[in-house]
Design an enzyme around this catalytic site. Structure first.
Site, PDB file in Angstrom:
ATOM      1  N   CYS A 111       0.830  -1.199   0.000  1.00 51.92           N
ATOM      2  CA  CYS A 111       0.000   0.000   0.000  1.00 51.92           C
ATOM      3  C   CYS A 111       0.874   1.261   0.000  1.00 51.92           C
ATOM      4  O   CYS A 111       1.486   1.575  -1.017  1.00 51.92           O
ATOM      5  CB  CYS A 111      -0.977  -0.027   1.179  1.00 51.92           C
ATOM      6  SG  CYS A 111      -2.380   1.109   0.974  1.00 51.92           S
ATOM      7  N   HIS A 212      -3.578  -5.117   0.478  1.00 52.26           N
ATOM      8  CA  HIS A 212      -3.056  -5.516   1.793  1.00 52.26           C
ATOM      9  C   HIS A 212      -3.038  -7.043   1.914  1.00 52.26           C
ATOM     10  O   HIS A 212      -3.985  -7.638   2.440  1.00 52.26           O
ATOM     11  CB  HIS A 212      -3.906  -4.910   2.907  1.00 52.26           C
ATOM     12  CG  HIS A 212      -3.629  -3.473   3.156  1.00 52.26           C
ATOM     13  ND1 HIS A 212      -2.713  -3.037   4.097  1.00 52.26           N
ATOM     14  CD2 HIS A 212      -4.125  -2.352   2.568  1.00 52.26           C
ATOM     15  CE1 HIS A 212      -2.674  -1.718   4.092  1.00 52.26           C
ATOM     16  NE2 HIS A 212      -3.514  -1.264   3.172  1.00 52.26           N
ATOM     17  N   GLU A 214      -1.514  -8.896   3.904  1.00 53.59           N
ATOM     18  CA  GLU A 214      -1.522  -9.356   5.298  1.00 53.59           C
ATOM     19  C   GLU A 214      -2.950  -9.548   5.818  1.00 53.59           C
ATOM     20  O   GLU A 214      -3.155 -10.240   6.825  1.00 53.59           O
ATOM     21  CB  GLU A 214      -0.742  -8.386   6.191  1.00 53.59           C
ATOM     22  CG  GLU A 214      -1.468  -7.117   6.609  1.00 53.59           C
ATOM     23  CD  GLU A 214      -1.537  -6.052   5.528  1.00 53.59           C
ATOM     24  OE1 GLU A 214      -2.085  -4.968   5.807  1.00 53.59           O
ATOM     25  OE2 GLU A 214      -1.034  -6.291   4.404  1.00 53.59           O
TER      26      GLU A 214
END
Length: 234
Positions: A111, A212, A214
């Site tokens: 990001c 993202h 994660e």
């Protein structure tokens, strides 16, 4: 010994416990958990002067998400919607990236981290994506990672790492890459044309994604980072 992956952290006011409300160095835990799950040791890097002193002990670098980059770094005035700018974090991460590249460390930008990869090569950003694409599909709800589809360029390094060219990604951003920097190639796009991934064409071990990972279930990008870090650590 497992490789050590440094993750850039936030400088924010934070509350915890019954009494504490203090300036803190923090990071959403999903980043560290995602790195640890692939066999590397995550090491948080606070945005403080001298943090580049840790580079000699790192095998890889993850540039995390967060507030907006100072538009002055790409020659633009600050827009109405630009927020969360921290000069200290910008400086620390620019220096960490330069040091990682000089040492040949693998780098993954997430990001804001992807945007930093572009800005550091002379690229620019769109400061408020809804003004460009006409919708809020990249950040639909406050504090919620919604998803949208992404198409990855065939035969790109990004596609090889992900193992596919079509995927739905967790997203939460209001800025995006505009002009690409020197030796920076776009390798994935949203349906509205927003650049969703980049690679350095002159450096093999540098990738950036606007989404993202994660917050998703696919560990491919973190596995790539750990594997590349392990190669350098041996």
């Amino acid at each position: 010994m497992p490789p050590v992956v440094g993750i850039t952290a936030y400088a924010e006011q934070a509350r915890w416990g019954e009494a504490w409300d203090l300036p803190a160095t923090l990071l959403p835990r999903h980043y560290a958990d995602s790195v640890a799950a692939t066999g590397a040791v995550p090491l948080l890097l606070p945005p403080v002067a001298g943090v580049t002193g840790a580079l000699g002990r790192l095998d890889g670098l993850l540039l995390a998400g967060g507030g907006d980059i100072d538009p002055g770094r790409y020659g633009a005035p600050t827009g109405t919607h630009t927020a969360g700018v921290q000069a200290g974090r910008d400086t620390a991460e620019v220096d960490l990236l330069a040091g990682a590249l000089a040492r040949g460390l693998p780098v993954l930008g997430v990001c804001r981290g992807m945007q930093l990869l572009n800005v550091c090569r002379g690229g620019t950003l769109n400061q408020h994506l809804p003004d460009v694409v006409g919708h809020t599909g990249h950040r639909q709800r406050t504090g919620i990672f919604d998803t949208h589809p992404v198409t990855v360029a065939e035969h790109s390094r990004t596609a090889r790492v992900l193992g596919r060219t079509m995927l739905d990604v967790p997203t939460y951003h209001h800025q995006s890459v505009a002009d690409l920097g020197r030796n920076v190639a776009a390798t994935a796009w949203a349906e509205d044309g927003t650049i969703e991934a980049i690679e350095y064409t002159d450096v093999f071990n540098v990738l950036g994604v606007q989404w993202h990972p994660e917050m998703g279930t696919d560990p491919a990008l973190f596995t790539w980072l750990t594997e590349r870090a392990a190669e350098g650590a041996t």
